[in-house]
Enzyme design. Structure first.
Site, short mmCIF file in Angstrom:
data_model
loop_
_atom_site.label_atom_id
_atom_site.label_comp_id
_atom_site.label_asym_id
_atom_site.label_seq_id
_atom_site.Cartn_x
_atom_site.Cartn_y
_atom_site.Cartn_z
N GLY A 1 -2.27 -7.65 1.62
CA GLY A 1 -1.34 -6.32 1.32
C GLY A 1 -1.70 -5.19 2.30
O GLY A 1 -1.56 -4.15 2.05
N GLY B 1 0.71 -2.17 3.86
CA GLY B 1 1.23 -1.16 2.95
C GLY B 1 0.62 0.33 3.19
O GLY B 1 -0.14 0.60 4.29
N GLN B 2 1.02 1.14 2.09
CA GLN B 2 0.62 2.72 2.34
C GLN B 2 -0.86 2.69 2.40
O GLN B 2 -1.58 3.47 3.20
CB GLN B 2 1.17 3.59 1.27
N ASP C 1 -0.86 -10.21 5.18
CA ASP C 1 0.57 -9.53 4.55
C ASP C 1 1.31 -10.72 4.52
O ASP C 1 1.55 -11.87 5.41
CB ASP C 1 0.89 -8.25 5.13
N ARG D 1 4.34 -10.53 6.21
CA ARG D 1 4.83 -10.52 7.62
C ARG D 1 3.92 -9.65 8.49
O ARG D 1 3.30 -8.69 8.11
CB ARG D 1 6.26 -10.26 7.62
N ASP E 1 0.95 -15.35 1.46
CA ASP E 1 1.48 -14.64 0.12
C ASP E 1 0.39 -14.90 -0.73
O ASP E 1 -0.10 -15.88 -0.84
CB ASP E 1 2.51 -15.55 0.07
N TYR F 1 4.38 -1.97 -14.73
CA TYR F 1 3.43 -1.69 -13.98
C TYR F 1 2.06 -1.24 -14.46
O TYR F 1 0.92 -1.87 -14.31
CB TYR F 1 3.73 -0.48 -13.17
N LYS G 1 -1.44 -3.39 -15.01
CA LYS G 1 -2.69 -2.57 -14.43
C LYS G 1 -3.76 -2.46 -15.45
O LYS G 1 -4.98 -2.94 -15.32
CB LYS G 1 -2.59 -1.22 -13.69
P1 NAD Z 1 2.32 -0.95 -0.72
O1 NAD Z 1 3.61 -1.34 -1.54
O2 NAD Z 1 2.56 0.34 0.15
O3 NAD Z 1 1.79 -2.06 -0.30
C1 NAD Z 1 1.74 -3.28 -0.72
C2 NAD Z 1 1.53 -4.36 0.35
O4 NAD Z 1 1.43 -5.64 -0.16
C3 NAD Z 1 2.47 -4.33 1.39
O5 NAD Z 1 2.62 -4.39 2.64
C4 NAD Z 1 3.67 -5.86 0.77
O6 NAD Z 1 4.15 -6.26 1.94
C5 NAD Z 1 2.08 -6.34 0.55
N1 NAD Z 1 2.66 -7.59 -0.38
C6 NAD Z 1 3.56 -7.61 -1.38
N2 NAD Z 1 3.80 -8.99 -2.03
C7 NAD Z 1 2.78 -9.66 -1.42
C8 NAD Z 1 2.40 -11.06 -1.55
N3 NAD Z 1 3.08 -11.78 -2.49
N4 NAD Z 1 1.28 -11.58 -0.70
C9 NAD Z 1 0.67 -10.78 0.18
N5 NAD Z 1 0.98 -9.36 0.42
C10 NAD Z 1 2.00 -8.77 -0.49
O7 NAD Z 1 1.47 -0.60 -1.91
P2 NAD Z 1 0.22 0.62 -1.72
O8 NAD Z 1 0.66 1.78 -2.18
O9 NAD Z 1 -0.71 0.32 -0.55
O10 NAD Z 1 -0.85 0.03 -3.10
C11 NAD Z 1 -1.77 -0.63 -2.82
C12 NAD Z 1 -2.53 -1.15 -4.30
O11 NAD Z 1 -2.85 0.19 -4.72
C13 NAD Z 1 -1.31 -1.54 -5.30
O12 NAD Z 1 -2.31 -2.43 -6.34
C14 NAD Z 1 -1.18 -0.54 -6.18
O13 NAD Z 1 -0.77 -0.74 -7.39
C15 NAD Z 1 -2.46 0.50 -5.97
N6 NAD Z 1 -2.03 1.99 -5.99
C16 NAD Z 1 -1.30 2.53 -5.37
C17 NAD Z 1 -1.34 4.07 -5.44
C18 NAD Z 1 -0.29 4.82 -4.30
O14 NAD Z 1 -0.19 5.89 -4.45
N7 NAD Z 1 0.03 4.20 -3.34
C19 NAD Z 1 -1.81 4.59 -6.58
C20 NAD Z 1 -2.20 3.92 -7.56
C21 NAD Z 1 -2.45 2.45 -7.39
N1 SER Z 2 1.47 5.89 -7.00
C1 SER Z 2 1.65 4.89 -7.85
C2 SER Z 2 3.05 4.86 -8.27
O1 SER Z 2 3.74 5.81 -8.34
C3 SER Z 2 0.72 5.22 -9.13
O2 SER Z 2 0.02 3.82 -9.19
O3 SER Z 2 3.50 3.91 -8.69
#
Ligand code: NAD
Ligand code: SER
Length: 316
Positions: free
Chosen positions: A10, A13-14, A36, A38, A51, A141, A145
């Site tokens: 993943g 992502g962010q 990821d 793609r 995946d 969600y 978690k």
């Molecule tokens: P995001 O949605 O920005 O990125 C997730 C990435 O996972 C994407 O690039 C997506 O293409 C990839 N993905 C989705 N399905 C997939 C699969 N089947 N196989 C491989 N890759 C796949 O999420 P994020 O914000 O980067 O969050 C990452 C983790 O951190 C998550 O577990 C999220 O719950 C956790 N988290 C994020 C935040 C936040 O504010 N960003 C806060 C709390 C927890």
């Molecule tokens: N930033 C995340 C969300 O809003 C918290 O896990 O889903």
């Protein structure tokens, strides 16, 4: 960490885009394999299509690259998960099982898996929410978690799996876009402040949530992963805190740099999610166990966000 080989799942992502850059500085560029669904046009460095639900492909990749650590970031976030609850449960849980099982079998040495403030629910005390408290999440969600946290602790206690986790608050950064969370407004607002000097928030005024600047979150993540195992006393997930604010306060912070900025409100289904979460977090255990301390407050983050977004938009 010099000889580690890290797989980020993943990575587009962010968090992944920023974490990959930091880990590459830490352990060497070629020792971090991104993966990821793609490949991005600008993707550089070792990358595999994966995946996470395809266990055989995952096993093939860890064997091919002799992976020692996995950072599992693939998940559906809070807002997106509410639209597709069954798929969210499947992805958020079965992805985790594939990684934990590989660690249980000794195929990898260490796992990082992020949890969230979403593990708490409406019956949790909302101010200064402790590490150990009532946890009755009412979003899919948050349920996934919370279950994930229980399984991480279970795999550690029963099978000795070295799994480490942080309950991130809402994360805010300028290098990458958020992926479908309830806290995403606090990233969008900076982009819109620079572009149109006004923003319509999908959360109403007064909605205080725990938030964190991305640099602090990445620093916390790497520092937890590098901590000696005996200091990591919590194997479910650690509370960590950065700052707390509502949309009015972030708007006021932006007005220190863009005085004409205005904010409007059009709350949607994400308001109910936000209302079920804590307003602030007690992170005493993370501070005591492995020395966690945030560096960014709201105004420092606003300054860095606006400066960098301005600089990147003038380059494009
Ligand atoms: P995001 O949605 O920005 O990125 C997730 C990435 O996972 C994407 O690039 C997506 O293409 C990839 N993905 C989705 N399905 C997939 C699969 N089947 N196989 C491989 N890759 C796949 O999420 P994020 O914000 O980067 O969050 C990452 C983790 O951190 C998550 O577990 C999220 O719950 C956790 N988290 C994020 C935040 C936040 O504010 N960003 C806060 C709390 C927890
Ligand atoms: N930033 C995340 C969300 O809003 C918290 O896990 O889903």
């Amino acid at each position: 960490m010099g000889t580690e080989k890290i797989l980020i799942i993943g990575s587009n992502g962010q968090i992944g885009l920023e974490l990959a850059a930091s880990l590459r500085q830490h352990v060497g560029y070629d020792n971090v394999i991104c993966s990821d669904l793609r490949k991005l046009d600008f993707q550089e460095g070792p990358f595999e299509l994966l995946d996470v639900l395809d266990k055989n492909r995952f096993l093939e990749i860890i064997k091919k690259h002799q992976i020692t650590q996995v950072y599992l970031l693939a998940a559906l976030l809070s807002a997106t998960a509410e639209k597709n609850p069954k798929f969210a449960w499947d992805l958020n849980m079965n992805g985790l099982f594939h990684i934990l099982d590989a660690a249980k079998e000794g195929l990898i040495k260490k796992v990082y898996w992020p949890s969230s403030i979403a593990v708490f629910g409406p019956s949790t005390p909302r101010a200064n929410t402790p590490q150990y408290t009532v946890m009755e999440p009412n979003t899919i969600y948050g349920i996934s978690k919370q279950a994930g946290e229980r399984f991480c602790e279970y795999y550690h206690q029963k099978y000795g799996v070295d799994v480490r986790s942080i309950r991130y608050p809402g994360l805010i950064g300028w290098k990458s876009a958020p992926g479908g969370g309830t806290t995403d407004y606090a990233v969008h607002i900076y982009h819109e402040a620079l572009k149109s000097k006004t923003y319509t928030s999908f959360l109403k005024a007064g909605t205080i949530l725990p938030m964190m600047y991305m640099d602090d979150a990445i620093r916390a993540t790497i520092s937890l992963m590098e901590a000696p195992a005996e200091l990591v006393k919590i194997r479910s997930s650690y509370n960590i805190a950065g700052m707390s604010f509502d949309p009015e306060e972030i708007a006021a912070s932006i007005r220190k740099y863009i005085p004409e900025f205005t904010i409007n409100y059009a709350p949607d289904y994400r308001q109910a999610i936000a209302d079920s979460w804590p307003q602030s977090i007690d992170d005493s255990e993370a501070r005591e166990h492995w020395g966690w301390k945030p560096e960014f407050d709201l105004d420092k983050m606003t300054q860095v966000m606006l400066e960098n977004l301005k600089a990147t938009s003038s380059q494009s």
